[in-house]
Motif scaffolding. Structure first.
Motif, PDB file in Angstrom:
ATOM      1  N   LEU A 107       0.743  -1.052   0.272  1.00  0.00           N
ATOM      2  CA  LEU A 107       0.038  -0.068  -0.049  1.00  0.00           C
ATOM      3  C   LEU A 107       0.983   1.184   0.115  1.00  0.00           C
ATOM      4  CD1 LEU A 107      -2.694  -1.199   2.467  1.00  0.00           C
ATOM      5  CD2 LEU A 107      -2.995  -0.757  -0.058  1.00  0.00           C
ATOM      6  N   GLY A 108       2.096   1.149   0.764  1.00  0.00           N
ATOM      7  CA  GLY A 108       2.748   2.434   0.881  1.00  0.00           C
ATOM      8  C   GLY A 108       3.538   2.657  -0.540  1.00  0.00           C
ATOM      9  N   HIS A 109       3.821   1.602  -1.298  1.00  0.00           N
ATOM     10  CA  HIS A 109       4.464   1.809  -2.672  1.00  0.00           C
ATOM     11  C   HIS A 109       3.381   2.204  -3.782  1.00  0.00           C
ATOM     12  CE1 HIS A 109       7.333   0.724  -5.943  1.00  0.00           C
ATOM     13  NE2 HIS A 109       5.968   0.418  -6.696  1.00  0.00           N
ATOM     14  N   TYR A 110       2.191   1.762  -3.498  1.00  0.00           N
ATOM     15  CA  TYR A 110       1.123   1.975  -4.556  1.00  0.00           C
ATOM     16  C   TYR A 110       0.840   3.661  -4.142  1.00  0.00           C
ATOM     17  CZ  TYR A 110      -3.440   1.915  -6.539  1.00  0.00           C
ATOM     18  OH  TYR A 110      -4.549   2.223  -7.689  1.00  0.00           O
ATOM     19  N   TYR A 111       0.324   3.942  -3.012  1.00  0.00           N
ATOM     20  CA  TYR A 111       0.276   5.378  -2.936  1.00  0.00           C
ATOM     21  C   TYR A 111       1.286   6.213  -3.257  1.00  0.00           C
ATOM     22  CZ  TYR A 111      -4.472   4.220  -1.661  1.00  0.00           C
ATOM     23  OH  TYR A 111      -5.800   3.532  -1.872  1.00  0.00           O
ATOM     24  N   SER A 112       2.638   5.718  -3.316  1.00  0.00           N
ATOM     25  CA  SER A 112       3.895   6.676  -3.615  1.00  0.00           C
ATOM     26  C   SER A 112       4.031   6.875  -4.870  1.00  0.00           C
ATOM     27  CB  SER A 112       5.019   5.961  -3.224  1.00  0.00           C
ATOM     28  OG  SER A 112       4.934   5.878  -1.377  1.00  0.00           O
ATOM     29  N   THR A 113       3.314   6.120  -5.831  1.00  0.00           N
ATOM     30  CA  THR A 113       3.274   6.295  -7.390  1.00  0.00           C
ATOM     31  C   THR A 113       2.254   7.442  -7.711  1.00  0.00           C
ATOM     32  OG1 THR A 113       3.623   3.909  -7.469  1.00  0.00           O
ATOM     33  CG2 THR A 113       3.025   4.777  -9.337  1.00  0.00           C
ATOM     34  N   PRO A 114       2.495   8.202  -8.652  1.00  0.00           N
ATOM     35  CA  PRO A 114       1.842   9.211  -8.966  1.00  0.00           C
ATOM     36  C   PRO A 114       0.150   8.707  -9.426  1.00  0.00           C
ATOM     37  CG  PRO A 114       3.843   9.880  -9.755  1.00  0.00           C
ATOM     38  CD  PRO A 114       3.900   8.474  -8.968  1.00  0.00           C
ATOM     39  N   GLU A 115      -0.831   9.136  -9.190  1.00  0.00           N
ATOM     40  CA  GLU A 115      -2.221   8.726  -9.394  1.00  0.00           C
ATOM     41  C   GLU A 115      -2.462   8.319 -10.715  1.00  0.00           C
ATOM     42  OE1 GLU A 115      -6.870   9.615  -8.078  1.00  0.00           O
ATOM     43  OE2 GLU A 115      -5.095  11.013  -7.580  1.00  0.00           O
ATOM     44  N   GLY A 116      -1.923   8.900 -11.575  1.00  0.00           N
ATOM     45  CA  GLY A 116      -2.310   8.470 -12.891  1.00  0.00           C
ATOM     46  C   GLY A 116      -1.336   7.165 -13.461  1.00  0.00           C
ATOM     47  N   GLN A 117      -0.405   6.939 -12.765  1.00  0.00           N
ATOM     48  CA  GLN A 117       0.691   5.756 -13.020  1.00  0.00           C
ATOM     49  C   GLN A 117       0.527   4.661 -12.123  1.00  0.00           C
ATOM     50  OE1 GLN A 117       4.749   7.649 -13.310  1.00  0.00           O
ATOM     51  NE2 GLN A 117       3.512   9.523 -13.840  1.00  0.00           N
ATOM     52  N   ARG A 118      -0.216   4.412 -11.347  1.00  0.00           N
ATOM     53  CA  ARG A 118      -0.418   3.410 -10.078  1.00  0.00           C
ATOM     54  C   ARG A 118      -0.691   2.034 -11.077  1.00  0.00           C
ATOM     55  NH1 ARG A 118      -3.657   6.856  -5.415  1.00  0.00           N
ATOM     56  NH2 ARG A 118      -1.919   7.992  -4.873  1.00  0.00           N
ATOM     57  N   PRO A 119      -0.034   1.086 -10.578  1.00  0.00           N
ATOM     58  CA  PRO A 119      -0.390  -0.218 -11.418  1.00  0.00           C
ATOM     59  C   PRO A 119      -1.679  -0.814 -10.849  1.00  0.00           C
ATOM     60  CG  PRO A 119       1.117  -0.669  -9.359  1.00  0.00           C
ATOM     61  CD  PRO A 119       0.957   1.127  -9.540  1.00  0.00           C
ATOM     62  N   GLY A 120      -2.207  -1.463 -12.139  1.00  0.00           N
ATOM     63  CA  GLY A 120      -3.526  -2.267 -11.932  1.00  0.00           C
ATOM     64  C   GLY A 120      -3.629  -3.241 -10.870  1.00  0.00           C
ATOM     65  N   THR A 121      -2.438  -3.995 -11.328  1.00  0.00           N
ATOM     66  CA  THR A 121      -1.928  -5.350 -10.541  1.00  0.00           C
ATOM     67  C   THR A 121      -0.619  -5.316 -10.022  1.00  0.00           C
ATOM     68  OG1 THR A 121      -3.382  -6.680 -11.932  1.00  0.00           O
ATOM     69  CG2 THR A 121      -1.800  -7.696 -10.313  1.00  0.00           C
TER      70      THR A 121
END
Length: 318
Positions: A120-134
């Motif tokens: 979750l920390g990694h996911y929310y550190s990624t810019p919103e438009g670039q977050r991985p689907g999986t």
């Protein structure tokens, strides 16, 4: 108006990491203390309390500013957030650690698996438009943990035990894992396994204390350490190849102390993954180092607790 804060804690087999997070200013301060695998839940709750109040004191902030605490734990967590079992904390069975920690800390706590918090920390550190689907996340520490996020939502399963990537079997007749199976990724790529296998290869030589010593020996080119890390990298790569074919992920993030070897470590694993399997999914999947390094679990814990607080649903699923 007084600035409001949350704390994130990542409890591991050898260390406990914590940080303070402000929605306005981000991460304010962090600290790490030693922990031990045979500590009781009460011991762990008191350690969390020491970390949190140490952070507040170091930052010159008041406990009255603390909204909530998120805690990542190295073990199986039920959908109701009960700590079920663990090879890292072997004395813990069916522990409602959220209740234990809340009683000590005096603020609401949110408990989840440590690898899920890191993901979750990694996911929310990624810019919103670039977050991985999986997103697949491996945490390579005292043990090998894992988590799977689908559009930012952890895959949990009806028992809360989905995503145990460290227990993918990569060598069916291989070493015995602490879970009782043979040939798990955890039996080759955890800090514990790396240290154990290195000491076996060296036989009568002075034993290494932990994976950091083995990593240093590997960087010096010591043959036994190079061999042990090659086995660890192979185990991780075999597991990732299977996961790519099964789940078609956008990103695989590696965290934990072992992954702090950085890009050379990732590059060697990427080379071992190669082009085997289905070519398009293999090309799609990005292999990265988890954001915030060894603080990934603490960072994700802080953000998860903040989300639950803002939703007004203490203990709700994240």
């Amino acid at each position: 108006m007084q600035e409001l804060l949350v704390a994130g804690i990542d409890i591991g087999g050898t260390k406990t990491c914590g940080l303070l997070y402000s929605p306005q200013r981000g991460v304010l301060i962090s600290r790490t203390i030693a922990s031990w695998r045979l500590m009781s839940p009460d011991d762990a709750a008191r350690a969390v309390d020491r970390v949190v109040h140490g952070l507040l004191d170091d930052a010159g902030l008041s406990a009255s500013q603390l909204l909530a605490v998120g805690i990542g734990l190295p073990g199986l967590i039920s959908p109701e957030r009960t700590f079920l079992d663990s090879i890292i904390l072997p004395t813990w069975k069916d522990v409602d650690f959220g209740t234990v920690a809340t009683a000590v800390l005096g603020v609401p706590t949110l408990v989840d698996n440590d690898a899920t918090m890191a993901a979750l920390g990694h996911y929310y550190s990624t810019p919103e438009g670039q977050r991985p689907g999986t997103l697949l996340c491996f945490t390579l520490g005292t043990g090998v943990g894992g988590s799977i996020l689908m559009d930012g939502v952890p895959m949990r399963g009806p028992d809360g035990t989905a995503g145990q990537l460290g227990h993918i079997i990569v060598k069916p007749a291989g070493d015995t894992c602490e879970c009782g199976l043979h040939g798990c990724v955890n039996a080759y790529a955890s800090g514990t396994a790396i240290t154990r296998r290195y000491n076996i290869l060296r036989r009568s030589a002075e034993p290494a204390i932990d994976g950091r010593e083995v990593a240093a020996a590997m960087l010096r080119g010591e043959p036994q350490a190079v061999k042990v890390f090659a086995e660890a990298e192979s185990a991780i790569a075999i597991a990732i190849r299977s996961l790519i074919n099964i789940l078609n992920p956008d990103e695989i993030a590696l965290g934990g102390g072992v992954a702090q070897l950085g890009m050379p470590f990732l590059t060697r694993i990427q080379q071992r993954i190669g082009s085997a399997g289905f070519s398009q999914p293999t090309q799609r999947a990005r292999l990265t180092q988890v954001a915030h390094g060894t603080l990934a679990g603490a960072y994700g814990s802080a953000l998860a607790s903040l989300q639950v607080h803002l939703a007004g649903q203490q203990g709700a699923a994240v």
